[in-house]
Every structure is written in C-alpha cells, then in structure tokens.
Design an enzyme around this catalytic site. Structure first.
Site, PDB file in Angstrom:
ATOM      1  N   GLU A 109      41.971 -14.376  46.324  1.00 43.65           N
ATOM      2  CA  GLU A 109      41.093 -15.209  45.507  1.00 43.65           C
ATOM      3  C   GLU A 109      41.566 -16.662  45.414  1.00 43.65           C
ATOM      4  OE1 GLU A 109      39.101 -11.828  42.581  1.00 43.65           O
ATOM      5  OE2 GLU A 109      41.111 -12.547  42.090  1.00 43.65           O
ATOM      6  N   ASP A 144      30.886  -5.831  45.174  1.00 40.42           N
ATOM      7  CA  ASP A 144      30.484  -4.412  45.178  1.00 40.42           C
ATOM      8  C   ASP A 144      29.579  -4.138  43.980  1.00 40.42           C
ATOM      9  OD1 ASP A 144      33.476  -4.605  43.928  1.00 40.42           O
ATOM     10  OD2 ASP A 144      32.261  -3.175  42.806  1.00 40.42           O
ATOM     11  N   MET A 172      38.309  -7.353  35.914  1.00 33.72           N
ATOM     12  CA  MET A 172      39.512  -6.874  35.237  1.00 33.72           C
ATOM     13  C   MET A 172      40.366  -7.968  34.589  1.00 33.72           C
ATOM     14  SD  MET A 172      40.515  -3.897  38.036  1.00 33.72           S
ATOM     15  CE  MET A 172      41.781  -3.131  36.989  1.00 33.72           C
ATOM     16  N   GLU A 173      39.860  -9.214  34.545  1.00 39.16           N
ATOM     17  CA  GLU A 173      40.701 -10.304  34.004  1.00 39.16           C
ATOM     18  C   GLU A 173      39.982 -11.313  33.103  1.00 39.16           C
ATOM     19  OE1 GLU A 173      40.385  -9.885  37.407  1.00 39.16           O
ATOM     20  OE2 GLU A 173      42.171  -8.655  37.769  1.00 39.16           O
ATOM     21  N   GLY A 186      32.363  -6.707  40.310  1.00 41.43           N
ATOM     22  CA  GLY A 186      31.406  -5.644  40.568  1.00 41.43           C
ATOM     23  C   GLY A 186      30.112  -5.972  39.831  1.00 41.43           C
TER      24      GLY A 186
END
Ligand code: 3QA
Length: 232
Positions: A13, A197, A173-174, A79
């Site tokens: 990233e 995704d 997730m962050e 996602g």
C-alpha cells in the site's frame, strides 16, 4: 505548510508512494520503518503499520507524536459491502466505526464504549478537496461509511451484518483505529481505499489478485490529494 503523514497497512500500500518520491530517509522506530521526504517543499512522513487496529494505532500515534505530523492521509485497499462498489473503485470515508467492538451485554450499541463514540468523522475539508481531485483525474470516488475490525472478512453473513449494523459501504482493518487516534490528537485525517474484494467467500482470492493494482489506484489518488492539501 506543516508535516503530512501518509500511511498504509501493508508494504504494497505504500510502495507506490515511495516509488513516486524517489529519495527518502529511513528511520526505524518501535518496530516499523518510517520514511521521510520533502515533496513540493513540504515534509512528509510515510509508513506502513502492519495489519490491524493495534499496529495502525501505534503507527498513527508515532507519526503524530514522534514525527510531528499535523495531517494524516491513509491509502489502501478494502473489501466492498455495498454491491455498487467493484474491484478498483475508490471510497472516501466520511466516518468510521469498529465493527468488532462489543460490550452489547451492557446495553451499549455495537462499536461503542463509554467516553467513546460509535463513529469518528473524517475531516470535511479534505473530503471536499477529494471531490476536486476526482474531477481533475476524471475518476469517480464515492463517499461512504467504513467499518474496521481485526478480521479479514470472507463471509457473506458477517459482511451483511456489518453493512446493516453500521450502514457501512466498505470494510477493512485499520481505518477506525487511525481515526480514533487522529480525533483524540486533533489531527485532521483522510482515509481512502480502493476495493480489492467483496468480503465474500472468494475474498482471499480476489484480494491476492487485486491487492497491487488497487493499492496503486489508491496511492495515485492520495498523492494527488497531497498536492491539493499543499496548494490549499
Ligand atoms: C488484509 C489487509 C488488511 O490490512 C486490511 C487488507 C481488504 N479486503 C478486506 C476484507 N476484510 C478485511 N479487510 C480487508 N486490508 C490482510 S489479510 C492478507 C494478508 O496476506 C483491507 C481489506 N475482506 C499476507 C500474506 O499472507
């Protein structure tokens, strides 16, 4: 113009951002590498945190408290929850929530702890600038709610639950942990994600296939955002 932090979670990233800068100074701190560079006369600090809320909290805090960043931009992948978001699409977070934070046994809503809030709002000024960036680049960017948790979601039921409970359009997730840090330390922040995704049973395959290309999509946009923030 004061120092700007650009962070991601995974090496993929931030790699496109470092590539664009060419020259930078690397410093190791608290188990991560921080890259410092001057870009268009402005100091930047760049890092990937490693995956999840704890590591991203550490990195965001370090960028602000140790390196002195006054604004923070996050670039990465996510996602999709909303069925209108496809691989490669860009989403700007209006507000973020922790979908795995649960003291509902005490009658509190999901994502809430006392003295906290279910949602943390991103900086409105930078969201406004992102619309200009999108039109400059001829790209469409949607604004939406991002839900964060320490889970790679690859399950339709879990995804739908998160979508419903938090009205969330994408998950990762962050973001929410970075948001909490920036909010607490009064640092304006901007969180951009490109879809990798659909958080369903094919998510891990889709993620592996599109991590790199989606990370580049996000990084290119974030660097244009940095240009705007500097000019603003
Ligand atoms: C997932 C990365 C983490 O930093 C969160 C990607 C994209 N799709 C997601 C999904 N659920 C939750 N988050 C996401 N990022 C790390 S797991 C893979 C690690 O591979 C956003 C995100 N469906 C490392 C090689 O083994």
């Amino acid at each position: 113009m004061s120092k700007i932090a650009i962070m991601g979670a995974m090496p993929e990233e931030v790699a496109p951002i470092l590539e664009k800068l060419g020259q930078y100074k690397t410093t190791e701190y608290a188990g991560n590498k921080y890259y410092e560079a001057t870009y268009n006369g402005v100091e930047l600090v760049i890092a990937y945190s490693k995956i999840g809320k704890v590591f991203s909290t550490l990195t965001a805090t370090t960028m602000i408290e140790h390196f002195g960043a006054k604004k923070l931009l996050f670039s990465g992948v996510a996602g999709a929850i909303s069925s209108s978001l496809k691989v490669g699409d860009l989403i700007v977070a209006t507000k973020l929530s922790q979908h795995d934070l649960d003291i509902t046994a005490f009658g509190h809503p999901y994502g809430f702890v006392p003295e906290g809030a279910v949602y943390v709002e991103a900086d409105k000024g930078m969201i406004k600038l992102s619309k200009e960036v999108a039109s400059d680049m001829g790209k469409s960017v949607v604004e939406g709610i991002i839900a964060t948790g320490d889970q790679f979601v690859a399950n339709e039921d879990r995804k739908n639950w998160i979508g419903k409970e938090f009205s969330a359009d994408a998950l990762e997730m962050e973001g929410a942990s970075v948001a909490v840090v920036c909010d607490a330390l009064s640092v304006p922040f901007f969180i951009l994600r490109a879809i990798s995704d659909a958080a369903d049973m094919d998510a891990s395959f889709s993620f592996d296939e599109f991590l790199e290309t989606s990370a580049v999509e996000s990084a290119e946009f974030v660097m244009k955002m940095v240009d705007k923030v500097i000019a603003d």
